[in-house]
Design an enzyme around this catalytic site. Structure first.
Site, PDB file in Angstrom:
ATOM      1  N   HIS A 104       0.750  -1.332   0.272  1.00 44.67           N
ATOM      2  CA  HIS A 104       0.076  -0.111  -0.100  1.00 44.67           C
ATOM      3  C   HIS A 104       0.541   1.889  -0.188  1.00 44.67           C
ATOM      4  O   HIS A 104       0.575   2.183  -0.684  1.00 44.67           O
ATOM      5  CB  HIS A 104      -0.913   0.195   1.452  1.00 44.67           C
ATOM      6  CG  HIS A 104      -2.272  -1.096   0.932  1.00 44.67           C
ATOM      7  ND1 HIS A 104      -2.028  -1.990   2.666  1.00 44.67           N
ATOM      8  CD2 HIS A 104      -2.807  -1.519   0.966  1.00 44.67           C
ATOM      9  CE1 HIS A 104      -2.592  -2.725   2.182  1.00 44.67           C
ATOM     10  NE2 HIS A 104      -3.491  -2.868   1.086  1.00 44.67           N
ATOM     11  N   LYS A 142     -17.674  -7.515   6.373  1.00 46.95           N
ATOM     12  CA  LYS A 142     -16.574  -7.847   6.284  1.00 46.95           C
ATOM     13  C   LYS A 142     -15.775  -8.249   7.663  1.00 46.95           C
ATOM     14  O   LYS A 142     -15.561  -7.074   8.574  1.00 46.95           O
ATOM     15  CB  LYS A 142     -15.601  -7.161   5.384  1.00 46.95           C
ATOM     16  CG  LYS A 142     -14.682  -8.061   4.916  1.00 46.95           C
ATOM     17  CD  LYS A 142     -13.738  -7.211   3.696  1.00 46.95           C
ATOM     18  CE  LYS A 142     -12.432  -7.117   3.239  1.00 46.95           C
ATOM     19  NZ  LYS A 142     -12.274  -6.473   2.293  1.00 46.95           N
ATOM     20  N   ARG A 160      -1.384  -5.632  -8.905  1.00 45.31           N
ATOM     21  CA  ARG A 160      -0.766  -6.317  -8.233  1.00 45.31           C
ATOM     22  C   ARG A 160      -0.139  -7.588  -9.410  1.00 45.31           C
ATOM     23  O   ARG A 160       1.089  -7.443 -10.279  1.00 45.31           O
ATOM     24  CB  ARG A 160      -0.418  -6.909  -7.028  1.00 45.31           C
ATOM     25  CG  ARG A 160      -0.426  -6.141  -5.534  1.00 45.31           C
ATOM     26  CD  ARG A 160      -1.256  -6.969  -4.970  1.00 45.31           C
ATOM     27  NE  ARG A 160      -2.467  -7.038  -4.927  1.00 45.31           N
ATOM     28  CZ  ARG A 160      -3.060  -7.521  -4.256  1.00 45.31           C
ATOM     29  NH1 ARG A 160      -2.849  -7.511  -2.843  1.00 45.31           N
ATOM     30  NH2 ARG A 160      -4.754  -7.283  -3.858  1.00 45.31           N
ATOM     31  N   SER A 187      -2.620  -7.270   2.133  1.00 45.66           N
ATOM     32  CA  SER A 187      -2.896  -8.097   4.125  1.00 45.66           C
ATOM     33  C   SER A 187      -3.471  -9.100   4.074  1.00 45.66           C
ATOM     34  O   SER A 187      -3.111  -8.994   4.784  1.00 45.66           O
ATOM     35  CB  SER A 187      -4.248  -7.228   4.161  1.00 45.66           C
ATOM     36  OG  SER A 187      -3.900  -5.235   3.680  1.00 45.66           O
TER      37      SER A 187
END
Ligand code: ADP
Length: 165
Positions: free
Chosen positions: A19, A43, A91, A129
């Site tokens: 990040h 979530k 990514r 993460s």
């Protein structure tokens, strides 16, 4: 001349060097960056929103960023903040499908919004993460993946979760 303000939304559960790589790239181009922790009540997260904001503040100290927290739709937030550029990180091709979908839907809901994608340095291309959470759930070493304040927060959480007795 840098003109625009951009928002970088995410869960940041927790913030990683991936990040931060994206934030540094965006800061070179935009006048200001608002890094915003989006709260998704559906979530389950490792860190509370407050904890995530605190870690962001520590990890991004000295950078030209504003740190906030928001609950709701990104387009509503962007309108409220009068920001029409959204930063996201890509990514690998595997990120593209999901990111393409969100960017398309956001544009459908708010036609002025532009999503700008940044590619991280290759050394962070595999970092997420969720990987950090996975490794730390087995007490693995994440010190090359996240800033020291996050390492400390993970350790603190582990101590808090230790069964008593
Ligand atoms: P979300 O739950 O919104 O996907 P994340 O915090 O996982 O939130 O990620 C926010 C954004 O940062 C996403 O665009 C994601 O693709 C990007 N990102 C996460 N990790 C990396 C990384 N290692 N390199 C580049 N971009 C990343």
């Amino acid at each position: 001349m840098k003109k625009k303000i951009a928002v970088y939304p995410g869960s940041f559960d927790p913030i990683t060097y991936g990040h931060i790589d994206i934030i540094d790239r965006a800061c070179k181009i935009f006048k200001k960056l608002i890094v915003s922790v989006f709260i998704n009540p559906n979530k389950k997260t490792m860190f509370t929103a407050d904890e995530r904001v605190k870690m962001l503040k520590r990890a991004l100290k000295g950078k030209n960023v504003e740190i906030e927290c928001f609950r709701g739709l990104l387009v509503d937030y962007a309108r409220k903040k009068k920001v029409d550029v959204v930063i996201r990180g890509l990514r690998a091709i595997s990120d593209l499908e999901y990111e393409f979908q969100i960017a398309g839907i956001n544009r459908m809901l708010y036609k002025n919004i532009e999503t700008v994608f940044f590619m991280p340095s290759a050394k962070y291309a595999y970092l997420s993460s969720s990987m950090v959470r996975h490794i730390s759930s087995f007490r693995g070493d994440v010190s090359k993946l996240v800033p020291p304040c996050v390492v400390r927060a993970i350790k603190k959480k582990e101590r808090g979760n230790k069964p008593k007795g």
